[in-house]
Design an enzyme around this catalytic site. Structure first.
Site, PDB file in Angstrom:
ATOM      1  N   THR A 177      49.121  79.331 -55.114  1.00  0.00           N
ATOM      2  CA  THR A 177      49.890  79.303 -55.672  1.00  0.00           C
ATOM      3  C   THR A 177      51.534  78.897 -55.485  1.00  0.00           C
ATOM      4  O   THR A 177      51.964  78.176 -56.756  1.00  0.00           O
ATOM      5  CB  THR A 177      50.505  80.668 -54.888  1.00  0.00           C
ATOM      6  OG1 THR A 177      49.354  81.712 -55.283  1.00  0.00           O
ATOM      7  CG2 THR A 177      51.639  81.592 -56.056  1.00  0.00           C
ATOM      8  N   GLU A 234      65.633  76.221 -46.449  1.00  0.00           N
ATOM      9  CA  GLU A 234      65.829  77.780 -46.666  1.00  0.00           C
ATOM     10  C   GLU A 234      67.007  78.373 -45.430  1.00  0.00           C
ATOM     11  O   GLU A 234      66.866  77.225 -44.319  1.00  0.00           O
ATOM     12  CB  GLU A 234      65.488  78.757 -47.072  1.00  0.00           C
ATOM     13  CG  GLU A 234      64.728  78.525 -48.296  1.00  0.00           C
ATOM     14  CD  GLU A 234      63.927  79.345 -48.842  1.00  0.00           C
ATOM     15  OE1 GLU A 234      64.164  79.911 -49.721  1.00  0.00           O
ATOM     16  OE2 GLU A 234      62.601  79.543 -47.874  1.00  0.00           O
ATOM     17  N   VAL A 236      49.467  77.458 -50.888  1.00  0.00           N
ATOM     18  CA  VAL A 236      49.991  76.402 -50.793  1.00  0.00           C
ATOM     19  C   VAL A 236      49.237  76.909 -52.296  1.00  0.00           C
ATOM     20  O   VAL A 236      49.693  76.036 -53.546  1.00  0.00           O
ATOM     21  CB  VAL A 236      48.807  75.167 -50.271  1.00  0.00           C
ATOM     22  CG1 VAL A 236      48.810  73.929 -50.881  1.00  0.00           C
ATOM     23  CG2 VAL A 236      50.016  75.645 -48.564  1.00  0.00           C
ATOM     24  N   GLU A 269      58.045  78.006 -50.015  1.00  0.00           N
ATOM     25  CA  GLU A 269      58.229  78.188 -48.656  1.00  0.00           C
ATOM     26  C   GLU A 269      56.658  78.219 -48.196  1.00  0.00           C
ATOM     27  O   GLU A 269      56.024  79.306 -49.241  1.00  0.00           O
ATOM     28  CB  GLU A 269      59.080  78.261 -47.883  1.00  0.00           C
ATOM     29  CG  GLU A 269      58.753  79.332 -46.295  1.00  0.00           C
ATOM     30  CD  GLU A 269      59.372  80.022 -45.812  1.00  0.00           C
ATOM     31  OE1 GLU A 269      58.571  80.880 -45.152  1.00  0.00           O
ATOM     32  OE2 GLU A 269      60.118  80.295 -46.350  1.00  0.00           O
ATOM     33  N   ASN A 309      54.100  89.427 -46.515  1.00  0.00           N
ATOM     34  CA  ASN A 309      54.785  89.709 -45.066  1.00  0.00           C
ATOM     35  C   ASN A 309      55.768  90.275 -44.985  1.00  0.00           C
ATOM     36  O   ASN A 309      55.860  91.311 -43.504  1.00  0.00           O
ATOM     37  CB  ASN A 309      54.080  89.268 -44.101  1.00  0.00           C
ATOM     38  CG  ASN A 309      54.552  87.987 -44.389  1.00  0.00           C
ATOM     39  OD1 ASN A 309      55.522  87.625 -45.872  1.00  0.00           O
ATOM     40  ND2 ASN A 309      54.806  86.294 -44.243  1.00  0.00           N
ATOM     41  N   CYS A 330      53.348  82.554 -41.827  1.00  0.00           N
ATOM     42  CA  CYS A 330      53.689  81.210 -41.423  1.00  0.00           C
ATOM     43  C   CYS A 330      53.561  80.346 -40.707  1.00  0.00           C
ATOM     44  O   CYS A 330      53.504  79.244 -41.019  1.00  0.00           O
ATOM     45  CB  CYS A 330      54.189  80.980 -43.840  1.00  0.00           C
ATOM     46  SG  CYS A 330      55.893  81.058 -43.633  1.00  0.00           S
ATOM     47  N   GLY A 367      55.249  81.229 -50.421  1.00  0.00           N
ATOM     48  CA  GLY A 367      53.624  82.118 -50.422  1.00  0.00           C
ATOM     49  C   GLY A 367      52.254  80.938 -49.962  1.00  0.00           C
ATOM     50  O   GLY A 367      52.462  79.572 -49.416  1.00  0.00           O
TER      51      GLY A 367
END
Length: 490
Positions: free
Chosen positions: A238, A470, A236, A256, A160, A291, A234
């Site tokens: 993954t 982050e 969940v 994240e 994104n 997200c 990415g």
């Protein structure tokens, strides 16, 4: 903008992998087409890295690590600032490249390079702050700690905001003295190849490395014994896969992941600002592919009908799907046909389970958009917490609206999902605001605001929304370990 209309110099000149300071053909000779999702037409081929390419890139990063770790922090900071200057100088072309490759509007993507540059500068200023401390041990000892860089860090980024995520996620590990391998998203790798062209040679060979590839590439990074930490932006599933693989090597992760974020409106909320916040918080601009989108809206019974009607009236005026490369577009396309089909499936599921369709729910009928992966901004009301749309992340432009009157029951529903990334509270009462902020189980809370990120403010989730923080000083420390030194005095 179709392929024949793309200005010269927008697409990257290279079609190779970048590591060790040079460009390399993928060892298996495999290239995959990328598409322009606005037209479902080919854009350019990208190299596909396999495990052998990953090994070569990681070993290049490992070879560069000792010298980079020994580079004075101020010098590392200067290089990060130089990279930030380059990003700002190329912000417009990078925004256009991402708009072509991931379908987000060029007008909003124009901010991505600047935000990434802000991050590079922020961590450049923190490069000298990777400090230890002294510990009192009595007159016979000197005991102190130092923070050391981990080594090679792998960072897997999402589609994104590919350029922004790749650039800003370089900053903290580089400032701390690590070397980095970045893996681009499968769907939109082109801006990361361009990023390598622009800033790859700002740093010594092997310090920054960029790979394109599919699941095999990410798996190989997570498995590689020389990768000391793996990070992911990415979904969940993954994230779970990365974490399972990393566990075999006792490798730390920073994740994240997804969100099913709630916006909670109390009766005393400023309704004008609330309506604007509900529409903005869903991130319809990039088709809900965020997200942090506040996709579950909880409206108190006393304001529910009025606010819902006003949101439904404002939404089509503010967000109407359009060609992403048009500066006037306020809502782009979904990234792929698979994502479009996923959104359609959620709409049908909500209808089957009794949701009331208030707006959208279909692809636009504009002939100019017929070939692309566009979907109208969509609102469902009369939602129940047990519905699939109320529980699972869509990553698409669908908002669910809930009516509440009992505060305790409402908070039970808000916190019942497996996610805990962001939340938004709307009230004019200071006491209510602070109580609500304590009750919501998320890593990030806005009060009378949505969607904004602030460099320096920790961003990250709880539950299945991720691990670690982050965009803050804590991210810098994520890429270090503490070494204790004990000296017995003679």
């Amino acid at each position: 903008m179709r392929a024949h209309e793309i200005p010269a110099g927008i697409l990257p000149a290279h079609r190779q992998l970048f590591y060790g300071g040079d460009w390399h053909e993928p060892l298996a000779g495999v290239y995959a087409p990328t598409i322009n999702p606005a037209y479902d037409e080919p854009l350019a081929d990208a190299p596909v890295a396999d495990a052998r390419d990953v090994d070569a890139a990681v070993r290049a990063a490992q070879d560069a690590f000792p010298a980079w770790a020994a580079t004075p922090p101020m010098e590392r900071g200067r290089m990060l600032r130089r990279a930030a200057d380059i990003l700002r100088a190329h912000a417009r072309e990078l925004a256009l490249l991402d708009a072509l490759n991931n379908g987000n509007p060029v007008s909003i993507l124009a901010k991505d390079a600047d935000f990434a540059a802000d991050s590079l500068e922020y961590f450049a200023g923190l490069a000298t702050e990777v400090k230890g401390e002294t510990l009192p041990m009595g007159p016979g000892y000197l005991d102190y700690t130092v923070r050391e860089p981990l080594g090679v860090v792998a960072r897997i980024v999402a589609y994104n905001h590919p350029l922004m995520f790749a650039a800003m996620r370089l900053a903290a590990p580089l400032a701390a003295g690590n070397t980095v391998v970045v893996k681009s998203p499968d769907q939109a790798p082109l801006s990361i190849i361009r990023l390598a062209e622009l800033i790859g040679h700002v740093f010594p060979k092997g310090v920054v490395n960029f790979l394109c590839g599919s699941r095999e590439c990410g798996q190989a990074l997570a498995e590689h014994p020389l990768v000391r930490k793996i990070t992911l932006i990415g979904g969940v599933p993954t994230g779970k896969s990365v974490m399972k693989t990393a566990a075999d090597g006792l490798k730390p992760v920073l994740l994240e992941l997804g969100g099913k974020n709630a916006l909670v409106a109390y009766p005393d909320a400023d309704l004008d600002k609330l309506v604007d916040g509900i529409v903005g918080g869903m991130n319809f601009t990039w088709s809900g592919q965020s997200c942090g989108s506040t996709s579950r809206v909880f409206l108190h019974d006393s304001i529910h009908d009025e606010v819902l009607a006003r949101v439904a009236e404002l939404l089509p005026r503010r967000h109407r799907p359009g060609i992403p490369t048009d500066p006037a577009t306020t809502m782009g396309s979904l990234v792929s046909r698979a994502q479009l089909e996923k959104v359609r499936g959620f709409v049908q599921s909500a209808l089957d389970e009794g949701g009331r369709l208030v707006a959208g729910g279909r692809q636009p009928d504009d002939p100019a958009l017929r070939d692309g992966f566009f979907f109208e901004p969509t609102i469902f009301a009369d939602m129940r917490p047990d519905m699939r749309l109320a529980r699972e992340e869509v990553f698409g432009p669908i908002m669910s609206v809930f009516r509440w009157s009992d505060e305790d029951a409402m908070w039970a529903d808000v916190n019942a999902v497996d996610f805990g990334l962001t939340g938004s509270i709307w009230t004019r009462d200071l006491d209510t605001a602070h109580r609500a902020a304590r009750r919501i189980h998320t890593g990030y809370v806005w009060i009378n605001n949505t969607s904004q990120h602030f460099i320096g403010a920790p961003f990250g989730g709880v539950k299945q929304s991720g691990i670690g923080r982050e965009e803050c000083f804590e991210e810098l420390l994520e890429f270090t370990y503490t070494k204790n030194v004990n000296l017995k005095l003679g």
